[in-house]
Write a protein that holds these residues in place. Structure first.
Motif, short mmCIF file in Angstrom:
data_model
loop_
_atom_site.label_atom_id
_atom_site.label_comp_id
_atom_site.label_asym_id
_atom_site.label_seq_id
_atom_site.Cartn_x
_atom_site.Cartn_y
_atom_site.Cartn_z
N GLY A 189 35.09 46.54 40.66
CA GLY A 189 35.38 45.73 41.48
C GLY A 189 34.68 46.78 42.24
N HIS A 190 34.16 48.15 41.29
CA HIS A 190 33.96 49.33 42.56
C HIS A 190 32.55 48.91 42.90
N ARG A 191 31.30 49.55 44.15
CA ARG A 191 30.82 49.71 43.76
C ARG A 191 29.89 50.30 45.33
N VAL A 192 30.80 51.13 45.32
CA VAL A 192 30.11 52.41 45.67
C VAL A 192 31.21 53.85 45.34
N ILE A 193 30.11 54.52 44.80
CA ILE A 193 31.06 55.51 43.86
C ILE A 193 29.90 56.89 44.30
N ARG A 194 30.58 58.14 44.15
CA ARG A 194 30.51 59.05 44.34
C ARG A 194 30.08 60.24 42.46
N TYR A 195 28.93 60.87 42.33
CA TYR A 195 29.60 61.73 41.16
C TYR A 195 28.83 63.29 41.24
N VAL A 196 30.41 63.77 41.08
CA VAL A 196 29.98 65.60 41.01
C VAL A 196 29.74 66.03 40.48
N ARG A 197 29.27 66.76 40.06
CA ARG A 197 28.82 67.49 39.23
C ARG A 197 29.23 69.01 38.88
N GLU A 198 28.28 69.54 38.57
CA GLU A 198 28.55 71.53 38.16
C GLU A 198 27.04 71.80 39.26
N ASP A 199 26.40 72.34 39.97
CA ASP A 199 25.48 73.02 40.09
C ASP A 199 24.82 73.84 38.89
N ASP A 200 24.88 73.22 38.11
CA ASP A 200 24.04 74.57 37.48
C ASP A 200 23.87 73.74 35.76
N ASP A 201 22.22 73.40 35.85
CA ASP A 201 21.66 72.00 35.17
C ASP A 201 21.18 73.35 33.24
N ALA A 202 22.59 71.80 32.65
CA ALA A 202 22.11 71.89 31.50
C ALA A 202 21.83 70.86 30.38
N PRO A 203 21.79 70.95 28.88
CA PRO A 203 20.94 69.48 28.60
C PRO A 203 22.51 68.25 28.96
N SER A 204 24.02 69.23 28.89
CA SER A 204 24.94 68.27 28.68
C SER A 204 25.06 67.40 30.04
N SER A 205 24.70 68.06 31.21
CA SER A 205 24.71 67.50 32.60
C SER A 205 23.87 66.93 32.41
N THR A 206 22.56 67.27 32.52
CA THR A 206 21.50 66.14 32.90
C THR A 206 21.68 64.94 31.88
N ASP A 207 22.35 64.83 30.67
CA ASP A 207 22.66 63.64 29.98
C ASP A 207 23.61 62.67 30.91
N ARG A 208 24.68 63.44 31.38
CA ARG A 208 25.99 62.79 31.84
C ARG A 208 25.43 61.97 33.09
N GLU A 209 24.83 62.75 33.77
CA GLU A 209 23.81 62.03 35.08
C GLU A 209 22.92 61.11 34.99
N ARG A 210 22.55 61.60 33.96
CA ARG A 210 20.73 60.60 34.09
C ARG A 210 22.21 58.88 33.31
N GLY A 211 23.10 59.21 32.17
CA GLY A 211 23.48 58.08 31.81
C GLY A 211 24.95 57.44 33.02
N VAL A 212 25.10 58.26 34.14
CA VAL A 212 25.93 57.20 35.13
C VAL A 212 24.49 56.96 36.40
N VAL A 213 22.97 57.17 36.52
CA VAL A 213 22.48 56.67 37.71
C VAL A 213 21.91 56.18 37.14
N GLU A 214 21.59 55.83 35.73
CA GLU A 214 21.09 54.29 35.06
C GLU A 214 21.72 53.75 34.96
N ALA A 215 23.41 53.34 34.33
CA ALA A 215 24.08 53.03 34.81
C ALA A 215 24.72 52.04 36.25
N ALA A 216 24.38 53.00 37.35
CA ALA A 216 24.95 52.49 38.44
C ALA A 216 23.33 51.71 39.59
#
Length: 331
Positions: A189-216
């Motif tokens: 039932g969650h409709r408003v979320i925040r995704y917190v990530r470290e301010d350091d770009d790396a493929p593992s971080s990029t992939d996680r963010e992509r999964g979160v943003v696309e699913a949302a």
């Protein structure tokens, strides 16, 4: 007086054969020289009895292989603590190397003060091995490109997109695993979320963010990506804005996760980690990164690169969901 190490001439004398015959037998008879089985066994028995150990440098020059794999990490301290996120990778590497009859060489790449570097000369030393495994959040592109262009076999543990995809790797499918976590939030039932990530770009971080943003986006929910430090004041502002859940990236430092957990503790917010928390508790919703299997598969891929062309030099392994109890239904 220190005893001299046995040589091939000593084996020849003990077995009653020529030194050339000893060289052929110990070299695996790559040229197909006709030898009786009795001669071969006699040479091997003499070598065993004398405690002969071939010179790895000479063996490499003769056969192009010495059955030694390098291991190079760019972490400041090599991970030996069982709680370290890299430790299971090392376990998998060691297990599979032993299973395939490969020795491991640890390259420290230290600068004299105990700090790891991206120094080209340090990385170039890995060439004394048949091939090398690398892992760390970032790639020293210039140095690694020279290894790749020279044909030196190497495998990164973790997905890499540098050098136009020319770096072989074995990684985790963070996109799919992260998307699954968001879908679990939606199901609760969650409709408003925040995704917190470290301010350091790396493929593992990029992939996680992509999964979160696309699913949302696919679920039509409000998801804001946050790269700034998180504290209780920020969490209280989010609650007033209608946020009901926080998702946080797992990294090797776990700084973002620790900050989020401290900030949401005692509130009614749900939270999930994209990976596993440092204490490894099953109560935290997230997923298990297949680090041990990544280590094993990386060794297998490296040996395939050394001995021939692998079917797939870019491999992603699925992550195992951890349902946990930190994601609750929205009232």
């Amino acid at each position: 007086m220190k005893r001299r190490a046995p040589r091939q001439a000593d084996i020849a004398a003990s077995a009653g054969v020529s030194q050339a015959t000893v060289s052929v037998v110990l070299g695996g008879n790559q040229g197909g020289v006709r030898l009786s089985e009795d001669t071969r066994l006699r040479v091997l028995a003499a070598a065993e009895q004398l405690g002969y150990v071939p010179d790895p440098v000479a063996t490499r020059l003769a056969s192009k292989r010495n059955h030694m794999l390098g291991l190079y990490t760019f972490k400041a301290t090599f991970p030996t603590d069982v709680a370290d996120s890299y430790y299971p990778i090392l376990v998998g590497v060691e297990e599979q190397a032993a299973a395939l009859g490969q020795d491991l060489i640890l390259f420290t790449g230290a600068d004299g003060r105990g700090e790891r570097t991206h120094d080209e000369s340090a990385i170039r030393r890995t060439r004394i091995a048949d091939g090398c495994l690398f892992f760390g959040r970032h790639v020293p592109v210039d140095s690694i490109e020279k290894l790749v262009e020279s044909g030196f076999p190497l495998v990164y543990i973790g997905r890499r997109d540098e050098l136009d995809g020319r770096i072989p790797f074995v990684g985790a499918d963070y996109v799919a695993a992260s998307a699954a976590v968001v879908r679990q939030l939606v199901d609760h039932g969650h409709r408003v979320i925040r995704y917190v990530r470290e301010d350091d770009d790396a493929p593992s971080s990029t992939d996680r963010e992509r999964g979160v943003v696309e699913a949302a986006a696919g679920a039509g929910i409000d998801c804001e990506v946050v790269r700034t430090a998180v504290d209780r004041a920020a969490v209280e502002r989010w609650r007033r804005d209608g946020v009901t859940a926080v998702v946080v990236e797992e990294t090797d430092t776990d700084a973002a996760y620790r900050a989020v957990r401290a900030a949401v503790d005692g509130t009614d917010l749900s939270y999930a980690v994209l990976g596993r928390p440092p204490e490894g508790g099953d109560e935290v919703t997230g997923f298990e990164v297949p680090r041990r299997e990544m280590g094993r598969r990386a060794v297998e891929l490296l040996v395939e690169l050394i001995t021939g062309d692998p079917e797939d030099p870019h491999q992603l392994l699925p992550c195992v969901p951890v349902p946990g109890t930190t994601v609750k239904d929205v009232p």
